[in-house]
Design an enzyme around this catalytic site. Sequence first.
Site, PDB file in Angstrom:
ATOM      1  N   SER A   1       0.857  -1.184   0.000  1.00 55.07           N
ATOM      2  CA  SER A   1       0.000   0.000   0.000  1.00 55.07           C
ATOM      3  C   SER A   1       0.887   1.226   0.000  1.00 55.07           C
ATOM      4  O   SER A   1       2.037   1.182   0.434  1.00 55.07           O
ATOM      5  CB  SER A   1      -0.882   0.019   1.249  1.00 55.07           C
TER       6      SER A   1
ATOM      7  N   TYR B   1      -2.253  -0.002  10.404  1.00 55.82           N
ATOM      8  CA  TYR B   1      -2.347  -0.650   9.095  1.00 55.82           C
ATOM      9  C   TYR B   1      -1.099  -0.348   8.275  1.00 55.82           C
ATOM     10  O   TYR B   1      -0.490  -1.244   7.678  1.00 55.82           O
ATOM     11  CB  TYR B   1      -3.608  -0.136   8.374  1.00 55.82           C
TER      12      TYR B   1
END
Lengths: 429, 253
Positions: free
Chosen positions: B146, B159
């Site tokens: 990501s 995250y």
Amino acid sequence: VHRLTHPAQAHAALDLADGRGIVARGLGRSYGDAAQNAGGQVLLTTGMRGVTQFDPATGRITAEAGISIDELTRRTLPAGWFVPVTAGTRWITLGGAIASDIHGKNHHRDGSFGAHVVSLELQTPTGERLTLTPDGTPDRFWATAGGMGLTGIIVEATIQMVPVETSWMRVDTERARDLEDVLDRMARGDDGYRYSVAWIDLLAHGGALGRSILTRGDHATRAEVPEGAAYMAQGAPGTRLAAPRLVPPALLNRHSVGAFNELWYRRAPRSESGKARPLESFFYPLDGVRGWNRLYGPRGLVQYQLVVPLGQEACLRRIVARLRDADAPACLGVLKRLGGRRGLMSFPLAGWTLAVDFPARSPDLGRLLDDVDELVAGVGGRVYLAKDARLRPELLESMYPGLSRWREIRAALDPERSMRSDLARRMSL
Amino acid sequence: VKDALGSVQSLLVLGGSSEIALATARALAAGRTRTVILAARRPDELAAAADALVQAGARNVERVEFDAGDLQEHEQFVDRVFDRDEDIDAVLVAFAVLGDQASMEKDARAARSLIETNFVGAVSVILPIVERLRAQGHGSLIVLSSVAAERPRRSNFVYGASKAGLDAFAQGLGDALAGTGVDVMVVRPGFVRTKLTAGLEPAPLSTTPDSVAEAIVDGLRRRAHTVWVPPALRWVMTIVRHLPRPLFRRLDF
């Protein structure tokens, strides 16, 4: 990777095959993945290159499978014998030439390489050493010639060479203004020549679509050798040119290739006949440029070769137009007329074959070639497995009607499927 | 076997319910991919997804159970999946949970659980997979990272930390595997509009599962080791990662 240096080692070497199988590899000049075996064993045959027997009176030669066509020619040419069929490079092995059942510029007259093999020695994975001949064991012979190395290890072969008086060629060159013109000239005139090939410009627009330079010839007689030159040139020439190590990734593009083609076409004589040329410049022009493949940039090239049957000229025309209109630049086009078919999995059939190089980086290349595959399969044509690296496996059966028969013979020769390659895996051969 | 133009014939998806993963599998099935194995915690819920893959061109779609958090089971899972006649040409590691940042900041157990799934679980299953890919001598491992791995944000740094760990692991693994025939591709999408992010305010340069899928297919063709989606993020993040912290904190995204 293991090296074979003697045919007797092949038997033991085959025991190396584990669940991932084994495949023989020669000089590694196939464009595709026929001689690769990811995770499995690869047997290099190039150390096994002795000449067992050569009879200068009959031109019959028996040699180990790892010998190169270059070496083979050097051994026999001084005695007046040349290889019966040769590819566009002399850096291939005898075993590879049989396994791919290669064709040359003389296919319309002399057929494929397999047609000149008197006999071959095959080491099968079941431990047998078989002597295969086209007359005695036609099924197994023609499953092995063109069998992409999947029936066993070819360890030795006897071939019939062709007699030549000199190491020169007598060459006629002519320009053809478009595709119709070159097809017409080849259809009418090819039978008068032993060797025939056309360089075709696949980027030319409009009326010039498919303009070509047709080169045809035969071995020169002594009387045709230029004055002062030796009948038999000694030794092969060195490479005069080499591609640079670092090349801009997009050196070959639509514009640069188009400009090159224009020059190349204009440079060729409109019509020239009886010109004497050395063998190697006629047969192996690219061997003269060391590392020519580097010109395609770091991602390399994809070569594509198709054949469509005679009578399917309209399809060929559509393909040529499709290639011209594509974004991927068709860099080097070679057109030739082929004779009949022989081996169960051999590429040649009576028709027109077109070989094209593309830079692999071209983004739409996959779709382009998929489209052309469909056109080819639709008229009963096929693509050449020795050069393939991306055919859709579903098309294989229709392109190779001999496939199921070949599978039966292979199942008898190699019931455990020990002979494996990436090509075999990719195509579920 | 992967062909010269980067098409794969078989694909294993870990995180088979991920929208990005399914979009990628559909895009590959529209090409040469005929076998797709969807591994997910609840494979029964993937019947419609499997049908869509067949529609797209796949011939053989299997659904198998896989729980990223059940670390003890991973080796057996990998053995089961890879013990087949056909090679697995590509593996897409796409499972992840987003978690609730606010509660994770107070609840160590919740934060740990997210790290265990996204990072520990991924490492735990990737290593035995790589062993199998090495044994078959080829294969592409596609790891969904990501943009949050590149520079953690206040709003989702747990995250981001899990993805940063995975991203670093995958990069190093790719280098370790150079020359083995196995390659690793790290995919760094920006904000992707999916059910995972429903209700969140899209960040600038947001993208869609189909765009990520397209970028992955193109990355395989180019043999890329890093793929940014959209590609412009690569340059944006080059700047963003060097922004001074006080300034970065004040940026509203």
